[in-house]
Design a protein around this motif. Structure first.
Motif, PDB file in Angstrom:
ATOM      1  N   ASP A   1      11.731  20.655   0.853  1.00  0.00           N
ATOM      2  CA  ASP A   1      11.880  21.737  -0.016  1.00  0.00           C
ATOM      3  C   ASP A   1      10.460  22.003  -0.689  1.00  0.00           C
ATOM      4  O   ASP A   1       9.648  21.170  -0.820  1.00  0.00           O
ATOM      5  CB  ASP A   1      12.752  21.571  -1.091  1.00  0.00           C
ATOM      6  CG  ASP A   1      14.328  21.091  -0.444  1.00  0.00           C
ATOM      7  OD1 ASP A   1      14.743  21.779   0.673  1.00  0.00           O
ATOM      8  OD2 ASP A   1      15.213  20.354  -1.037  1.00  0.00           O
TER       9      ASP A   1
ATOM     10  N   ASN B   1      12.983  26.570   2.420  1.00  0.00           N
ATOM     11  CA  ASN B   1      13.678  26.584   1.114  1.00  0.00           C
ATOM     12  C   ASN B   1      12.693  26.385   0.194  1.00  0.00           C
ATOM     13  O   ASN B   1      12.164  25.515  -0.249  1.00  0.00           O
ATOM     14  CB  ASN B   1      14.645  25.360   1.446  1.00  0.00           C
ATOM     15  CG  ASN B   1      15.540  25.490  -0.133  1.00  0.00           C
ATOM     16  OD1 ASN B   1      16.030  26.491  -0.448  1.00  0.00           O
ATOM     17  ND2 ASN B   1      16.002  24.304  -0.487  1.00  0.00           N
TER      18      ASN B   1
ATOM     19  N   TYR C   1      11.946  27.184  -4.124  1.00  0.00           N
ATOM     20  CA  TYR C   1      12.317  27.438  -5.386  1.00  0.00           C
ATOM     21  C   TYR C   1      11.080  28.070  -6.240  1.00  0.00           C
ATOM     22  O   TYR C   1       9.859  27.409  -5.927  1.00  0.00           O
ATOM     23  CB  TYR C   1      12.646  25.997  -6.011  1.00  0.00           C
ATOM     24  CG  TYR C   1      13.706  25.138  -5.492  1.00  0.00           C
ATOM     25  CD1 TYR C   1      15.088  25.747  -5.952  1.00  0.00           C
ATOM     26  CD2 TYR C   1      13.654  24.255  -4.437  1.00  0.00           C
ATOM     27  CE1 TYR C   1      16.189  24.961  -5.396  1.00  0.00           C
ATOM     28  CE2 TYR C   1      14.789  23.626  -3.987  1.00  0.00           C
ATOM     29  CZ  TYR C   1      16.078  23.847  -4.386  1.00  0.00           C
ATOM     30  OH  TYR C   1      17.082  23.064  -3.888  1.00  0.00           O
TER      31      TYR C   1
ATOM     32  N   LYS D   1      12.309  18.519 -12.308  1.00  0.00           N
ATOM     33  CA  LYS D   1      13.391  17.431 -12.582  1.00  0.00           C
ATOM     34  C   LYS D   1      14.680  17.873 -12.155  1.00  0.00           C
ATOM     35  O   LYS D   1      15.422  17.286 -11.787  1.00  0.00           O
ATOM     36  CB  LYS D   1      13.371  17.401 -14.202  1.00  0.00           C
ATOM     37  CG  LYS D   1      14.024  16.499 -14.890  1.00  0.00           C
ATOM     38  CD  LYS D   1      13.689  16.516 -16.501  1.00  0.00           C
ATOM     39  CE  LYS D   1      14.507  15.223 -17.007  1.00  0.00           C
ATOM     40  NZ  LYS D   1      15.777  15.127 -16.622  1.00  0.00           N
ATOM     41  N   GLU D   2      15.158  19.195 -12.329  1.00  0.00           N
ATOM     42  CA  GLU D   2      16.503  19.833 -11.984  1.00  0.00           C
ATOM     43  C   GLU D   2      16.553  19.819 -10.486  1.00  0.00           C
ATOM     44  O   GLU D   2      17.608  19.133 -10.051  1.00  0.00           O
ATOM     45  CB  GLU D   2      16.472  21.319 -12.198  1.00  0.00           C
ATOM     46  CG  GLU D   2      16.887  21.595 -13.728  1.00  0.00           C
ATOM     47  CD  GLU D   2      17.122  23.018 -13.803  1.00  0.00           C
ATOM     48  OE1 GLU D   2      17.581  23.792 -12.950  1.00  0.00           O
ATOM     49  OE2 GLU D   2      17.218  23.479 -14.848  1.00  0.00           O
ATOM     50  N   VAL D   3      15.502  19.950  -9.440  1.00  0.00           N
ATOM     51  CA  VAL D   3      15.613  19.861  -8.143  1.00  0.00           C
ATOM     52  C   VAL D   3      15.810  18.307  -7.662  1.00  0.00           C
ATOM     53  O   VAL D   3      16.697  18.077  -6.989  1.00  0.00           O
ATOM     54  CB  VAL D   3      14.490  20.398  -7.594  1.00  0.00           C
ATOM     55  CG1 VAL D   3      14.497  20.199  -6.133  1.00  0.00           C
ATOM     56  CG2 VAL D   3      14.346  22.013  -7.904  1.00  0.00           C
TER      57      VAL D   3
ATOM     58  N   ASP E   1      17.114  15.936  -9.371  1.00  0.00           N
ATOM     59  CA  ASP E   1      18.629  15.531  -9.988  1.00  0.00           C
ATOM     60  C   ASP E   1      19.500  15.912  -8.729  1.00  0.00           C
ATOM     61  O   ASP E   1      20.657  15.354  -8.734  1.00  0.00           O
ATOM     62  CB  ASP E   1      18.902  16.014 -11.236  1.00  0.00           C
ATOM     63  CG  ASP E   1      18.108  15.297 -12.392  1.00  0.00           C
ATOM     64  OD1 ASP E   1      17.625  14.243 -12.053  1.00  0.00           O
ATOM     65  OD2 ASP E   1      18.137  15.877 -13.573  1.00  0.00           O
ATOM     66  N   ARG E   2      19.207  17.129  -7.932  1.00  0.00           N
ATOM     67  CA  ARG E   2      20.489  17.472  -7.151  1.00  0.00           C
ATOM     68  C   ARG E   2      20.324  16.860  -5.706  1.00  0.00           C
ATOM     69  O   ARG E   2      21.152  16.754  -5.199  1.00  0.00           O
ATOM     70  CB  ARG E   2      19.917  18.960  -6.926  1.00  0.00           C
ATOM     71  CG  ARG E   2      20.657  19.747  -7.785  1.00  0.00           C
ATOM     72  CD  ARG E   2      20.222  21.201  -7.597  1.00  0.00           C
ATOM     73  NE  ARG E   2      19.796  22.043  -8.609  1.00  0.00           N
ATOM     74  CZ  ARG E   2      18.938  23.010  -8.546  1.00  0.00           C
ATOM     75  NH1 ARG E   2      18.944  23.599  -7.149  1.00  0.00           N
ATOM     76  NH2 ARG E   2      18.568  23.798  -9.514  1.00  0.00           N
ATOM     77  N   ARG E   3      19.098  16.304  -5.201  1.00  0.00           N
ATOM     78  CA  ARG E   3      19.127  15.301  -4.058  1.00  0.00           C
ATOM     79  C   ARG E   3      18.240  14.204  -3.878  1.00  0.00           C
ATOM     80  O   ARG E   3      17.140  14.371  -4.925  1.00  0.00           O
ATOM     81  CB  ARG E   3      19.077  16.327  -2.858  1.00  0.00           C
ATOM     82  CG  ARG E   3      17.818  16.939  -2.793  1.00  0.00           C
ATOM     83  CD  ARG E   3      17.522  17.496  -1.237  1.00  0.00           C
ATOM     84  NE  ARG E   3      17.688  16.656  -0.096  1.00  0.00           N
ATOM     85  CZ  ARG E   3      17.704  16.629   1.011  1.00  0.00           C
ATOM     86  NH1 ARG E   3      18.015  18.027   1.670  1.00  0.00           N
ATOM     87  NH2 ARG E   3      17.391  15.897   1.920  1.00  0.00           N
ATOM     88  N   ASP E   4      18.211  13.424  -3.053  1.00  0.00           N
ATOM     89  CA  ASP E   4      17.087  12.508  -3.010  1.00  0.00           C
ATOM     90  C   ASP E   4      15.956  12.942  -2.017  1.00  0.00           C
ATOM     91  O   ASP E   4      16.026  13.559  -1.185  1.00  0.00           O
ATOM     92  CB  ASP E   4      17.756  11.283  -2.339  1.00  0.00           C
ATOM     93  CG  ASP E   4      18.787  10.586  -3.219  1.00  0.00           C
ATOM     94  OD1 ASP E   4      18.607  10.674  -4.507  1.00  0.00           O
ATOM     95  OD2 ASP E   4      19.715   9.753  -2.911  1.00  0.00           O
ATOM     96  N   TYR E   5      14.877  12.655  -2.388  1.00  0.00           N
ATOM     97  CA  TYR E   5      13.505  12.850  -1.690  1.00  0.00           C
ATOM     98  C   TYR E   5      12.843  11.606  -1.429  1.00  0.00           C
ATOM     99  O   TYR E   5      12.694  10.714  -2.082  1.00  0.00           O
ATOM    100  CB  TYR E   5      12.647  13.966  -2.565  1.00  0.00           C
ATOM    101  CG  TYR E   5      13.256  14.998  -2.682  1.00  0.00           C
ATOM    102  CD1 TYR E   5      13.239  16.191  -1.562  1.00  0.00           C
ATOM    103  CD2 TYR E   5      13.711  15.603  -3.789  1.00  0.00           C
ATOM    104  CE1 TYR E   5      13.794  17.590  -1.814  1.00  0.00           C
ATOM    105  CE2 TYR E   5      14.292  16.777  -4.130  1.00  0.00           C
ATOM    106  CZ  TYR E   5      14.391  17.871  -3.093  1.00  0.00           C
ATOM    107  OH  TYR E   5      14.965  19.089  -3.226  1.00  0.00           O
TER     108      TYR E   5
END
Ligand SMILES: Cc1cc2nc3c(=O)[nH]c(=O)nc-3n(C[C@H](O)[C@H](O)[C@H](O)COP(=O)(O)OP(=O)(O)OC[C@H]3O[C@@H](n4cnc5c(N)ncnc54)[C@H](O)[C@@H]3O)c2cc1C
Ligand code: FES
Length: 250
Positions: free
Chosen positions: A117, A138, A140, A159-161, A163-167
């Motif tokens: 992303d 994708n 942002y 920070k938000e992104v 928290d949503r998935r693991d990178y």
């Protein structure tokens, strides 16, 4: 040492950023840079923003050298040497790539080679770089003034992104204060991170020491650094060196 390349095409990307396309036989890696010499004006470092038969530099108008470059026309010459430095190391897994302002120029060839992303951030909507180029990915968006996407800094959106998935890896390039926050977040979460740093460069080949930061020379040891090296750099986000070599606050 220098060679002349002809500017084949110029693209206006934003009100302050232009891309200059040229042909050259060198084979740079994503994250490497060249020294550009405009005779009678200045010499300055630029990352490669397109790699392949058609190469390019994507340049933000900042001062004397970059303003002179913005006045050049298709068919004019650039004097270049390089590629120099250590580029991005491509890691397996799913990446988060975070570019602030003209930092996207450095990241773009890497983005074309990795899965992941992308966060594109700028002060305003007009300054968002390469939205078109990555329209199939994708992406942002963050703008400081809220004129497009998330209203706020790239770091808050990151920070938000995150928290949503693991990178598995974070790659970043942009204002140093932004990169410092992202590096700290990544290290805290135990995620690998690579950042492309900017320091004043004179020789570009490890001789003059103008680009040094805490024992590293950005031109030859970087410009891309990873976790352990970044964690050791006490001056990161705090101090840089001016043209006389003095250590000054950022
Ligand atoms: C490895 C590397 C890769 C780079 N890649 C790119 C790129 O792909 N695209 C791009 O647009 N720029 C890139 N830069 C930044 C670019 O080199 C500078 O913007 C340029 O040297 C400014 O030159 P100038 O003669 O126009 O400005 P100067 O006349 O030298 O400076 C004018 C003003 O800008 C400030 N300034 C100078 N350099 C910087 C800087 N690096 N960052 C912020 N402010 C600065 C000065 O403090 C001064 O106030 C890169 C820098 C490095 C070290
Ligand atoms: S620019 Fe001279 S040592 Fe890095």
């Amino acid at each position: 040492m220098y060679r002349a390349v002809k500017i084949e095409k110029i693209k206006e990307e934003t009100p302050t950023i232009k891309t200059f396309f040229f042909k050259d036989n060198s084979e740079p890696e994503p994250g490497q840079f060249y020294m550009i010499w405009l005779p009678g004006v200045d010499e300055f470092p630029m990352s490669i923003s397109y790699i392949g038969d058609e190469k390019a530099f994507t340049v933000k108008k900042i001062g004397k050298g970059t303003s002179a470059m913005h006045k050049l026309k298709e068919g004019d010459k650039l004097w270049i040497r390089g590629p120099y430095g250590r580029g991005f190391k491509i890691e397996d897994g799913y990446a988060l790539i975070i570019g602030g302002g003209s930092g996207m120029a450095t990241l773009a060839p890497l983005i074309e080679r990795v899965k992941g992303d992308i966060i594109i951030a700028a002060r305003t909507k007009e300054e968002l770089l390469f939205l078109d180029r990555f329209k199939d990915r994708n992406v942002y968006i963050a703008t400081d003034d809220g004129s497009a996407g998330f209203k706020g800094f790239a770091t808050e959106l990151a920070k938000e992104v995150m928290d949503r998935r693991d990178y598995s890896i974070i790659y970043t390039c942009g204002p140093e204060i932004m990169m410092k926050k992202i590096i700290d977040m990544a290290i805290e979460k135990g995620i690998k991170v690579q950042a492309s740093l900017e320091r004043l460069m004179k020789c570009g080949i490890g001789i003059c020491d103008s680009c040094s930061i805490n024992g590293y020379r950005v031109c030859v040891d970087g410009p891309v650094f990873s976790n352990k090296e970044l964690a050791e750099m006490k001056d990161l986000g705090k101090y840089k060196r001016d043209s006389s070599g003095r250590r000054v606050p950022i």
